[in-house]
Write a protein that holds these residues in place. Structure first.
Motif, PDB file in Angstrom:
ATOM      1  N   VAL A  16       0.841  -1.199   0.000  1.00 17.27           N
ATOM      2  CA  VAL A  16       0.000   0.000   0.000  1.00 17.27           C
ATOM      3  C   VAL A  16       0.878   1.251   0.000  1.00 17.27           C
ATOM      4  CG1 VAL A  16      -0.160   0.055   2.515  1.00 17.27           C
ATOM      5  CG2 VAL A  16      -1.955   1.131   1.160  1.00 17.27           C
ATOM      6  N   ASP A  17       0.357   2.274  -0.642  1.00 18.51           N
ATOM      7  CA  ASP A  17       1.076   3.545  -0.655  1.00 18.51           C
ATOM      8  C   ASP A  17       0.905   4.217   0.704  1.00 18.51           C
ATOM      9  OD1 ASP A  17       2.450   5.730  -2.089  1.00 18.51           O
ATOM     10  OD2 ASP A  17       0.574   6.801  -1.624  1.00 18.51           O
TER      11      ASP A  17
ATOM     12  N   ILE B  84       5.211 -13.699  -2.450  1.00 18.41           N
ATOM     13  CA  ILE B  84       6.087 -12.635  -2.947  1.00 18.41           C
ATOM     14  C   ILE B  84       5.585 -11.265  -2.463  1.00 18.41           C
ATOM     15  CG2 ILE B  84       6.874 -11.474  -5.058  1.00 18.41           C
ATOM     16  CD1 ILE B  84       8.234 -14.026  -4.975  1.00 18.41           C
ATOM     17  N   ASN B  85       4.275 -11.193  -2.313  1.00 16.35           N
ATOM     18  CA  ASN B  85       3.645  -9.927  -1.972  1.00 16.35           C
ATOM     19  C   ASN B  85       4.092  -9.418  -0.598  1.00 16.35           C
ATOM     20  OD1 ASN B  85       2.089  -8.103  -3.243  1.00 16.35           O
ATOM     21  ND2 ASN B  85       0.179  -8.763  -2.309  1.00 16.35           N
ATOM     22  N   GLN B  86       4.252 -10.321   0.347  1.00 15.79           N
ATOM     23  CA  GLN B  86       4.596  -9.916   1.703  1.00 15.79           C
ATOM     24  C   GLN B  86       5.908  -9.149   1.745  1.00 15.79           C
ATOM     25  OE1 GLN B  86       2.147  -9.976   3.535  1.00 15.79           O
ATOM     26  NE2 GLN B  86       1.631 -11.943   4.476  1.00 15.79           N
ATOM     27  N   PRO B  87       7.011  -9.754   1.232  1.00 13.28           N
ATOM     28  CA  PRO B  87       8.256  -8.982   1.255  1.00 13.28           C
ATOM     29  C   PRO B  87       8.175  -7.706   0.436  1.00 13.28           C
ATOM     30  CG  PRO B  87       8.548 -11.050   0.080  1.00 13.28           C
ATOM     31  CD  PRO B  87       7.229 -11.126   0.747  1.00 13.28           C
ATOM     32  N   LEU B  88       7.411  -7.756  -0.695  1.00  9.74           N
ATOM     33  CA  LEU B  88       7.288  -6.552  -1.513  1.00  9.74           C
ATOM     34  C   LEU B  88       6.631  -5.432  -0.715  1.00  9.74           C
ATOM     35  CD1 LEU B  88       6.280  -7.727  -5.103  1.00  9.74           C
ATOM     36  CD2 LEU B  88       8.443  -6.770  -4.310  1.00  9.74           C
TER      37      LEU B  88
ATOM     38  N   LEU C  82       8.278  -1.839   0.314  1.00  6.78           N
ATOM     39  CA  LEU C  82       7.661  -0.556  -0.007  1.00  6.78           C
ATOM     40  C   LEU C  82       7.519   0.315   1.247  1.00  6.78           C
ATOM     41  CD1 LEU C  82       6.315   1.138  -2.246  1.00  6.78           C
ATOM     42  CD2 LEU C  82       4.138   0.188  -1.494  1.00  6.78           C
ATOM     43  N   ASN C  83       7.049  -0.339   2.316  1.00  6.63           N
ATOM     44  CA  ASN C  83       6.869   0.408   3.560  1.00  6.63           C
ATOM     45  C   ASN C  83       8.195   0.989   4.068  1.00  6.63           C
ATOM     46  OD1 ASN C  83       4.190  -0.170   3.545  1.00  6.63           O
ATOM     47  ND2 ASN C  83       4.370  -1.955   4.880  1.00  6.63           N
ATOM     48  N   TYR C  84       9.214   0.128   4.092  1.00  7.02           N
ATOM     49  CA  TYR C  84      10.525   0.591   4.585  1.00  7.02           C
ATOM     50  C   TYR C  84      11.043   1.730   3.733  1.00  7.02           C
ATOM     51  CZ  TYR C  84      11.021  -3.355   7.797  1.00  7.02           C
ATOM     52  OH  TYR C  84      10.856  -4.231   8.810  1.00  7.02           O
ATOM     53  N   SER C  85      10.930   1.547   2.409  1.00  8.27           N
ATOM     54  CA  SER C  85      11.511   2.568   1.538  1.00  8.27           C
ATOM     55  C   SER C  85      10.762   3.890   1.674  1.00  8.27           C
ATOM     56  CB  SER C  85      11.524   2.082   0.091  1.00  8.27           C
ATOM     57  OG  SER C  85      10.211   1.822  -0.333  1.00  8.27           O
ATOM     58  N   GLN C  86       9.411   3.778   1.801  1.00  4.46           N
ATOM     59  CA  GLN C  86       8.646   5.033   1.968  1.00  4.46           C
ATOM     60  C   GLN C  86       8.998   5.721   3.281  1.00  4.46           C
ATOM     61  OE1 GLN C  86       4.466   4.314   1.416  1.00  4.46           O
ATOM     62  NE2 GLN C  86       4.599   5.016  -0.708  1.00  4.46           N
ATOM     63  N   GLY C  87       9.095   4.884   4.328  1.00  5.92           N
ATOM     64  CA  GLY C  87       9.450   5.437   5.637  1.00  5.92           C
ATOM     65  C   GLY C  87      10.810   6.107   5.603  1.00  5.92           C
ATOM     66  N   GLY C  88      11.751   5.435   4.932  1.00 11.56           N
ATOM     67  CA  GLY C  88      13.111   5.965   4.827  1.00 11.56           C
ATOM     68  C   GLY C  88      13.136   7.286   4.079  1.00 11.56           C
ATOM     69  N   LEU C  89      12.458   7.324   2.937  1.00 13.25           N
ATOM     70  CA  LEU C  89      12.399   8.539   2.128  1.00 13.25           C
ATOM     71  C   LEU C  89      11.832   9.705   2.930  1.00 13.25           C
ATOM     72  CD1 LEU C  89      11.244   7.423  -1.429  1.00 13.25           C
ATOM     73  CD2 LEU C  89      13.266   8.744  -0.828  1.00 13.25           C
ATOM     74  N   LEU C  90      10.766   9.373   3.650  1.00 19.75           N
ATOM     75  CA  LEU C  90      10.094  10.386   4.463  1.00 19.75           C
ATOM     76  C   LEU C  90      11.060  11.021   5.440  1.00 19.75           C
ATOM     77  CD1 LEU C  90       7.102  10.963   4.183  1.00 19.75           C
ATOM     78  CD2 LEU C  90       6.698   9.539   6.188  1.00 19.75           C
ATOM     79  N   ARG C  91      11.879  10.130   6.073  1.00 22.99           N
ATOM     80  CA  ARG C  91      12.829  10.634   7.063  1.00 22.99           C
ATOM     81  C   ARG C  91      13.880  11.492   6.393  1.00 22.99           C
ATOM     82  NH1 ARG C  91      10.623   6.389   9.109  1.00 22.99           N
ATOM     83  NH2 ARG C  91      10.486   6.025  11.360  1.00 22.99           N
ATOM     84  N   ILE C  92      14.365  11.055   5.237  1.00 22.32           N
ATOM     85  CA  ILE C  92      15.386  11.833   4.526  1.00 22.32           C
ATOM     86  C   ILE C  92      14.822  13.189   4.161  1.00 22.32           C
ATOM     87  CG2 ILE C  92      16.719  11.983   2.377  1.00 22.32           C
ATOM     88  CD1 ILE C  92      16.943   8.868   2.609  1.00 22.32           C
TER      89      ILE C  92
ATOM     90  N   LYS D  69      16.772  -3.695   6.518  1.00 24.70           N
ATOM     91  CA  LYS D  69      15.563  -4.521   6.507  1.00 24.70           C
ATOM     92  C   LYS D  69      15.074  -4.768   5.074  1.00 24.70           C
ATOM     93  CE  LYS D  69      14.075  -3.809  11.176  1.00 24.70           C
ATOM     94  NZ  LYS D  69      13.437  -2.894  12.124  1.00 24.70           N
ATOM     95  N   ILE D  70      15.254  -3.755   4.234  1.00 29.63           N
ATOM     96  CA  ILE D  70      14.902  -3.954   2.812  1.00 29.63           C
ATOM     97  C   ILE D  70      15.718  -5.086   2.223  1.00 29.63           C
ATOM     98  CG2 ILE D  70      15.121  -2.919   0.514  1.00 29.63           C
ATOM     99  CD1 ILE D  70      14.180  -0.283   1.767  1.00 29.63           C
ATOM    100  N   GLN D  71      17.016  -5.109   2.534  1.00 25.45           N
ATOM    101  CA  GLN D  71      17.897  -6.187   2.052  1.00 25.45           C
ATOM    102  C   GLN D  71      17.369  -7.539   2.493  1.00 25.45           C
ATOM    103  OE1 GLN D  71      21.912  -5.601   3.225  1.00 25.45           O
ATOM    104  NE2 GLN D  71      22.352  -4.182   1.530  1.00 25.45           N
ATOM    105  N   GLN D  72      17.008  -7.591   3.785  1.00 25.63           N
ATOM    106  CA  GLN D  72      16.477  -8.855   4.298  1.00 25.63           C
ATOM    107  C   GLN D  72      15.259  -9.311   3.505  1.00 25.63           C
ATOM    108  OE1 GLN D  72      15.571  -8.507   8.421  1.00 25.63           O
ATOM    109  NE2 GLN D  72      17.722  -8.244   9.014  1.00 25.63           N
ATOM    110  N   GLN D  73      14.392  -8.349   3.234  1.00 29.91           N
ATOM    111  CA  GLN D  73      13.158  -8.701   2.525  1.00 29.91           C
ATOM    112  C   GLN D  73      13.445  -9.157   1.093  1.00 29.91           C
ATOM    113  OE1 GLN D  73      10.229  -9.087   3.990  1.00 29.91           O
ATOM    114  NE2 GLN D  73      11.411  -8.608   5.819  1.00 29.91           N
ATOM    115  N   VAL D  74      14.435  -8.498   0.472  1.00 29.83           N
ATOM    116  CA  VAL D  74      14.810  -8.915  -0.887  1.00 29.83           C
ATOM    117  C   VAL D  74      15.322 -10.347  -0.859  1.00 29.83           C
ATOM    118  CG1 VAL D  74      16.413  -8.531  -2.783  1.00 29.83           C
ATOM    119  CG2 VAL D  74      15.231  -6.597  -1.744  1.00 29.83           C
ATOM    120  N   LYS D  75      16.136 -10.667   0.161  1.00 30.48           N
ATOM    121  CA  LYS D  75      16.650 -12.031   0.288  1.00 30.48           C
ATOM    122  C   LYS D  75      15.504 -13.026   0.473  1.00 30.48           C
ATOM    123  CE  LYS D  75      21.271 -11.091   1.955  1.00 30.48           C
ATOM    124  NZ  LYS D  75      21.953 -10.704   3.192  1.00 30.48           N
TER     125      LYS D  75
END
Lengths: 205, 606
Positions: free
Chosen positions: A114-115, B394-398, B402-412, B427-433
């Motif tokens: 989700v976005d 596949i959806n779960q890690p995806l 997304l959540n981690y990356s959005q959260g990270g961007l927000l902080r930056i 954590k993103i790395q972990q999820q990719v693995k």
């Protein structure tokens, strides 16, 4: 990424219920970025036991969970008149699942992934709705706690009658009307007649 | 219908008999004229004799008797005609002889077919004088044979299949001993007259045994033609007063008969003269006889013919059957109706059989169709389930990423320190693995199917595959043509996989043919060509369907499809399988319409 939502606008607690640890953790991380503090739960039972479900708040529910499905959690909350607003966040939702959720009073329905921004928007709306719902529930509870005599007097008060007229209508002493009236104000937590009428409106709505 | 046939046969027979009778009448006329009108003129009598030991011997034996007759009957001339068995029969049939002298076998045969009257029987000095005919089974004295049965199936010489003393009497004797005559005479040679030759053949070892008329051996011995002790006769049953060795019972001696060509008066004269012949007369001696006696019964000969199932009066089986049918018409009708009933029943069965066969075929086809549908449904279900669980996994890690990356961007964006984002990136790395792990698991799951390669003739595999599709193609009106060039070589392949490829390609071709606009009036055709060269087999499958509508890039992708209910996996599977064989799979448009699939497979090194 817009800046508007980078605030702690949400004044109610936000809960996340999901059996997948990574989803819980990542959601908490992301929402933390929006200054939204979340409490996470790994399953329905834990959430129902620990969270203050009779207080206003917002819960983000996964639908497919091992112990209690999201829909079941929603049913239990509705049953005990919880003011909590529900947002579904599911990995494999379909139209019928979404329709059922909305019919049962869910505020929103999302598919993973989700976005974040849309989710925060939904949380904001859900929080407002939860507050309103909480007030409604409060008024309703007060209304339901009225005695028969208080109920009669309330109806006459809402019609704009004065104490003397009420006493005459009900063939009771003005003093008695005054006692019941002050009890009514206390029960509805109202300082003026206008507030009392507002509460009444909420209750019978 | 049967009756009509029998009637026509009988009519034909009657016609023939009438003609024979007419011939007789014509032949008779000149003779009788001669007899009546020329009393003073010499009467000629033609005498046919059976020349068992050759013409010369026959003349020696019978000429004296004829001379005696000539001397006894005035104005007569007796002419001698030595005949073989067949010649004698012909002569009697054509009425070219007036008197016949023959052995009892032929006497009875002729007597039962032609009008012969018996005048006298030859009297012998042997035995009772009248029964002196039989057979002897002769073997070389030094052979190991002891009894008749020992000779069974060995090389045997005899006179003729219708010779009386030279075969038939022996045949009955063998039959009476309980031996099958056909087996006994399995290797028999009929050498005909003169009989002396048979003995010589036996002597010279050309045969193992010989059937000869009784006294043949003794006569030759007496004449000095053979030596004493060289031959012996098996199972000698000759009576005490009988000088010749004998293997069978005895039958009446030779007889003399007249045909219908001479008058009774002349016959009377001949009989009288014969009976008057003294036993010690030269004519008697020459005929090895003691004169003549009145004709004796030939019942035993009749019985022999009956026992051998060849009596001349015996009608052929079909004639017997015709008579029986005439006599027992009701039964004939019953049999006829029964046969008719059986035929009708048979036809009915045949009809029902063919009907149920058709039904069975239809059921089989339906079954095939259902089977194909079920397989398709199963494939769809499997892919659906796989896809659904794969999507979820596949959806779960995806979602987490997304959540981690959005959260990270927000902080930056909010100007947070980089260290605040580091945990999110980790954590993103972990999820990719985690996602990668899911993909790996899926891959090993797919590759788990052990690919068993075995030697296989692709032409046989093609035939098998086409058989599976036969009904389907028939329904869709699709013609398949096949051609094969070069030397067919067996390949080491994953048979199941390649069959899947062929099925996919052929089904695809058929679908393409069906998807073509129906307004175009061309027959749906699929042609398959196999070309074997030195190092590879090129299999080309061409259809005249809608052809390729996708770009080559789209064709490379799995899950790409132009079909309504397609999964977009067929082509990918085909490519995978063929490449697993170190082969090459390609698609190209065909001319003028359609699509050509080429499958290159390397051939094993010779």
């Amino acid at each position: 990424m817009s800046q508007e939502f980078v605030t702690g606008l949400v004044s109610v607690p936000v809960y996340v219920v999901d059996d997948d640890e990574s989803v819980r953790d990542s959601l908490a991380f992301m929402l933390d970025g929006y200054d939204i503090n979340v409490t996470t739960y790994a399953g329905g039972p834990a959430f129902l036991d620990d969270a203050e479900i009779m207080q206003p708040g917002c819960v983000i529910l996964d639908s497919r969970m091992p112990e209690l499905r999201g829909q079941d959690v929603q049913a239990i909350l509705t049953q005990c008149h919880s003011p909590l607003s529900i947002i579904f966040l599911t990995g494999h939702g379909d139209v019928s699942m979404a329709v059922d959720a909305f019919k049962s009073g869910a505020v929103d329905f999302f598919q993973k992934p989700v976005d974040g921004e849309k989710l925060v928007q939904a949380i904001t709306i859900a929080a407002e709705k939860s507050l309103v719902r909480s007030e409604q529930l409060c008024a309703l509870l007060s209304y339901q706690s009225l005695t028969e005599r208080e109920h009669d007097i309330l109806l006459l008060l809402v019609q704009g009658k004065r104490n003397q007229q009420i006493a005459d209508d009900l063939c009771i002493a003005v003093r008695t009307v005054e006692v019941h009236r002050s009890s009514l104000m206390k029960k509805f937590n109202a300082k003026t007649i206008a507030e009392l009428v507002l509460q009444y409106g909420l209750a019978i709505n | 219908m049967g009756n009509v046939l029998i009637q026509s046969v009988i009519a034909a027979l009657l016609l023939v008999m009438t003609q024979v009778h007419a011939d007789n009448t014509i032949d008779k006329n000149p003779n009788s004229v001669e007899l009546v009108d020329t009393k003073q003129i010499i009467t000629t009598v033609d005498v046919g004799v059976l020349a068992t030991r050759g013409v010369f011997e026959a003349k020696q034996r019978w000429q004296p008797t004829l001379l005696w007759l000539q001397s006894q009957i005035p104005n007569s001339e007796f002419r001698l005609h030595p005949y073989t068995l067949a010649e004698m029969e012909t002569a009697v049939k054509q009425q070219s002889v007036d008197v016949v002298v023959t052995n009892p076998g032929q006497a009875v045969r002729l007597g039962r077919q032609y009008p012969l009257s018996w005048l006298a029987t030859l009297n012998s000095k042997l035995g009772d004088g009248t029964h002196v005919i039989g057979s002897a089974l002769v073997v070389r004295a030094d052979s190991h044979y002891q009894h008749l049965v020992d000779v069974s199936g060995d090389k045997i010489a005899a006179v003729a299949s219708n010779a009386f003393g030279g075969y038939l009497t022996m045949q009955l004797a063998v039959q009476n001993q309980g031996i099958n005559p056909t087996a006994f005479f399995a290797d028999v040679a009929f050498l005909g007259f003169p009989i002396d030759a048979i003995i010589y053949q036996l002597r010279d070892g050309y045969v193992d045994a010989a059937v000869v008329p009784v006294c043949q051996l003794e006569s030759m011995l007496e004449e000095g033609l053979i030596q004493q002790g060289v031959f012996r006769v098996l199972d000698d049953v000759s009576p005490d007063n009988f000088a010749c060795a004998l293997s069978t019972q005895l039958y009446p001696n030779w007889s003399i008969a007249k045909t219908s060509a001479i008058s009774a008066k002349l016959a009377k004269k001949i009989t009288r003269a014969l009976l008057a012949l003294p036993s010690d007369h030269a004519a008697s001696i020459a005929a090895y006889s003691t004169g003549w006696t009145p004709p004796i019964s030939q019942l035993s000969v009749d019985q022999l013919y009956r026992d051998l199932d060849m009596h001349p009066l015996q009608r052929p089986w079909w004639q017997e059957a015709a008579v029986w049918i005439k006599k027992n018409q009701q039964w004939a009708w019953v049999v006829f109706l029964f046969v008719l009933l059986i035929s009708v029943y048979h036809l009915m069965l045949e009809y029902r059989f063919s009907r149920s066969e058709r039904k069975l075929k239809a059921t089989l086809n339906r079954l095939k169709e259902k089977n194909a549908m079920l397989e398709h449904a199963q494939r769809v279900a499997i892919v659906g389930e796989l896809g659904s669980s794969l999507a979820h996994e596949i959806n779960q890690p995806l979602a987490a990423i997304l959540n981690y990356s959005q959260g990270g961007l927000l902080r930056i964006n909010k100007g947070a320190d980089a260290s605040a984002v580091v945990p999110a990136l980790e954590k993103i790395q972990q999820q990719v693995k985690r996602a990668d792990g899911i993909v790996q698991r899926l891959r090993t799951l797919i590759n788990k199917r052990a690919v068993a390669k075995s030697s296989c003739d692709m032409q046989v595999l093609l035939t098998d595959t086409l058989e599976l599709l036969e009904y389907d193609f028939q329904q869709k009106n699709i013609t398949v043509s096949r051609a094969c060039f070069g030397n067919v070589v067996a390949l080491d392949v994953d048979i199941v996989g390649l069959q899947q490829v062929l099925l996919n390609v052929l089904n695809n071709a058929a679908d393409a043919c069906l998807m073509r606009e129906t307004s175009v009036p061309i027959n749906a055709e699929i042609s398959i060509a196999s070309q074997y060269s030195d190092d590879r087999l090129i299999l080309t499958i061409t259809d005249n369907g809608i052809g390729l509508t996708a770009t080559s890039e789209e064709l490379q992708n799995a899950f790409f499809t132009t079909k309504k209910d397609g999964l977009g996996l067929g082509l990918a599977i085909c490519r995978d399988v063929v490449e697993a064989h170190h082969g090459h799979f390609s698609l190209a448009p065909a001319d003028p319409v359609g699509c050509r699939v080429s499958i290159h497979l390397p051939l094993p090194l010779q």
